[in-house]
Enzyme design. Structure first.
Site, PDB file in Angstrom:
ATOM      1  N   ILE A  37      10.678  42.431 100.282  1.00  0.00           N
ATOM      2  CA  ILE A  37      11.099  43.525  99.405  1.00  0.00           C
ATOM      3  C   ILE A  37      12.613  43.650  99.494  1.00  0.00           C
ATOM      4  O   ILE A  37      13.160  43.843 100.584  1.00  0.00           O
ATOM      5  CB  ILE A  37      10.484  44.878  99.856  1.00  0.00           C
ATOM      6  CG1 ILE A  37       8.977  44.754 100.104  1.00  0.00           C
ATOM      7  CG2 ILE A  37      10.812  45.976  98.850  1.00  0.00           C
ATOM      8  CD1 ILE A  37       8.144  44.603  98.883  1.00  0.00           C
TER       9      ILE A  37
ATOM     10  N   ASP B 194      -6.589  47.486  99.449  1.00  0.00           N
ATOM     11  CA  ASP B 194      -5.662  47.350 100.573  1.00  0.00           C
ATOM     12  C   ASP B 194      -5.164  48.716 101.021  1.00  0.00           C
ATOM     13  O   ASP B 194      -3.963  48.939 101.179  1.00  0.00           O
ATOM     14  CB  ASP B 194      -4.485  46.464 100.146  1.00  0.00           C
ATOM     15  CG  ASP B 194      -3.757  45.851 101.326  1.00  0.00           C
ATOM     16  OD1 ASP B 194      -4.167  46.119 102.471  1.00  0.00           O
ATOM     17  OD2 ASP B 194      -2.776  45.124 101.099  1.00  0.00           O
TER      18      ASP B 194
END
Lengths: 222, 329
Positions: free
Chosen positions: A24, A133
């Site tokens: 990220i 998730d």
């Protein structure tokens, strides 16, 4: 050798997080502060397998973020998708991962956060979305609001089993990573879930959750 | 003063006795492994009969090799579970008898915790994310709050069962991991189902698809290669998730499948991405053995946990995440 997706060039901005499957970075997109989420090639996987998994999850995540938002779930806005690089460009949500906050929340704050967590999970399920998730690392907390991220393993499904799998993962994460607060957090979360999904649906999902747990190796489920 | 603990392992196909010292020396690790007939798996009763037959010789060899007089044994440890009932009871009887005869404490050990603690002793890892892969387990584990906690696991078959059942379908005898690893060398990749669900994996679809592929005429070589690449990538991915989630700095593979070089290669690459150290339990001790029970028995005994002989039952289902680990606090 041809270039594999995600390998082409460095991402814009600065690396702020290296997750299990994505890097990220924080940068700008069309003048907006933006997060670039790039599923880097995992070199332990065969390229043929790895490329298809990363491509599939990138597309899946883009689709499911939109669907979740339509169901009233807070998630970052999706700005763009760069499939050859297996990269999504998204709104930068200035929040902290619930995982990193759990230890420092006051009891009433934790109760509120997990009740909201439960309500959001139920709302996704009612809308036919399995997150896939749901760990405390994939919930960002900004003030009191919860933002859901990492939809790469999401699916459209109304199956009880799939919804129970979502709750099982939350439970596994809480018991495995936050044992001290797990029971209280689960109680709040289940309360929130039941208030949104209805008691009857909640009971069915919970029953299915126990059935999944009983399938676990050496499990004793009361 | 150096102390000695004798450990008895008998959870599945292996009957093994080991003597370790309080300083972590493994002085002996004798074993006898029940071999199932070709094309079939472990029959629990047959395995227990094999254990009964081999127990006296294995015990005698362990004592003799260690050169530790029986009178100097401080405690007897045994694998209380999890495992196959008939097999567990053989180890239980041997351990109870010894403890009563030697008049020393009897220490129950969880077999899975045994794999992990022996792995830590041998690899020098302090606080790893553990991948426990064997015929009985496929779990991703890390320590927190006084216990080993499960962060992810297989929702159906274990990795060992996947390999064994594929091998048996091809006519081999369990355990088949080694044969599949050898067959996979130079094999080609065919697409098989890749099932990661959050932190968990599922192998049942993969097993069915690979058997079908084998029946359809694809070579055992190619199927072995594809199954390894797919299944190992799945466990590496969920281990990576646990590593990123916990922020730990070490990764360790233990259990019978730890012997597989391709798995350990993948895990090394994975750990490297996060600058984490990676180690596999050494081949001799990665599979079931008495040393895992003796060493963990010492850790438990030294922190005051043992039981009276009349409480020494066996527990076929006994998840490691309910076991307190006072020696780690």
């Amino acid at each position: 050798m041809s270039t594999r997706p995600g390998e082409a060039e460095p991402l814009p901005g600065t690396l702020i997080y290296r997750g299990a499957e994505a890097d990220i970075t924080l940068g700008t997109w069309q003048g907006l502060g933006a997060v670039f989420k790039s599923r880097k090639p995992l070199r332990y996987r065969l390229p043929a397998l790895d490329d298809s998994i990363r491509r599939q999850r990138t597309v899946r995540e883009a689709e499911m973020i939109e669907q979740a938002k339509r169901a009233g779930i807070r998630a970052p806005f999706l700005y763009a998708m760069d499939l050859p690089r297996a990269t999504l460009v998204m709104e930068y949500v200035r929040g902290d991962r619930l995982r990193d906050l759990v230890g420092s929340l006051r009891t009433d704050e934790a109760e509120d956060a997990f009740e909201r967590f439960g309500r959001s999970a139920a709302r996704m399920h009612t809308a036919g979305i399995m997150h896939g998730d749901l760990t405390t690392a994939n919930v960002l907390m900004k003030g009191k609001d919860l933002f859901f991220i990492d939809f790469g393993l999401s699916a459209r499904t109304d199956r009880l089993e799939d919804h129970a799998v979502d709750l099982r993962l939350i439970k596994e994460t809480l018991v495995g990573a936050h044992p001290g607060v797990a029971q209280a957090a689960l109680d709040s979360l289940f309360r929130g879930y039941a208030s949104e999904a209805g008691t009857q649906r909640f009971r069915s999902v919970l029953r299915q959750l126990k059935s999944i747990e009983r399938r676990g190796r050496y499990a004793r489920v009361e | 003063m150096k102390r000695f603990v004798l450990g008895v392992e008998s959870t599945a196909h292996t009957f093994s006795v080991s003597i370790v010292s309080s300083e972590g020396e493994i002085l002996s690790n004798s074993k006898s492994v029940y071999k199932a007939p070709e094309g079939s798996g472990i029959h629990p009763f047959e395995a227990s009969q094999s254990h009964i037959a081999s127990a006296p010789a294995v015990l005698a060899a362990a004592v003799e090799t260690s050169k530790v007089p029986l009178g100097e044994i401080s405690a007897v440890a045994y694998a209380m579970g999890p495992g196959l009932g008939p097999c567990l009871r053989v180890g239980g009887v041997v351990a109870r008898t010894l403890a009563a005869k030697l008049e020393v404490p009897l220490v129950p050990v969880n077999h899975a915790v045994g794999h992990i603690e022996l792995g830590c002793l041998l690899t020098g890892m302090k606080d790893p994310v553990v991948l426990l892969v064997s015929g009985g387990h496929t779990m991703i584990i890390s320590h927190s709050g006084g216990r080993w906690r499960v962060l992810g696991e297989s929702l159906d078959l274990t990795l060992g069962q996947l390999l064994d059942q594929l091998g048996r379908h091809h006519g081999l005898a369990s355990p088949c991991g080694r044969a599949i690893e050898e067959a996979a060398m130079g094999g080609g990749y065919r697409r098989l189902p890749y099932a990661v669900k959050g932190n968990d994996v599922s192998f049942s679809g993969l097993l069915t698809a690979s058997k079908t592929m084998l029946d359809g005429g694809t070579s055992f070589k190619d199927v072995s290669y594809s199954v390894q690449e797919t299944a190992f990538a799945m466990v590496a991915e969920v281990t990576e998730r646990a590593l990123a989630f916990t922020g730990k700095r070490e990764v360790m593979i233990v259990g019978g499948v730890a012997a597989n070089r391709r798995l350990s290669e993948m895990m090394t690459v994975m750990a490297g991405r996060h600058s984490a150290a990676m180690a596999s339990s050494p081949l001799e001790y990665s599979g079931d053995c008495g040393a895992q029970i003796a060493w963990t028995g010492w850790l438990a005994y030294s922190s005051g946990s043992w039981i009276p002989v009349q409480d020494a039952k066996v527990r076929q289902s006994w998840r490691l995440d309910v076991v307190d680990t006072p020696w780690r606090s």
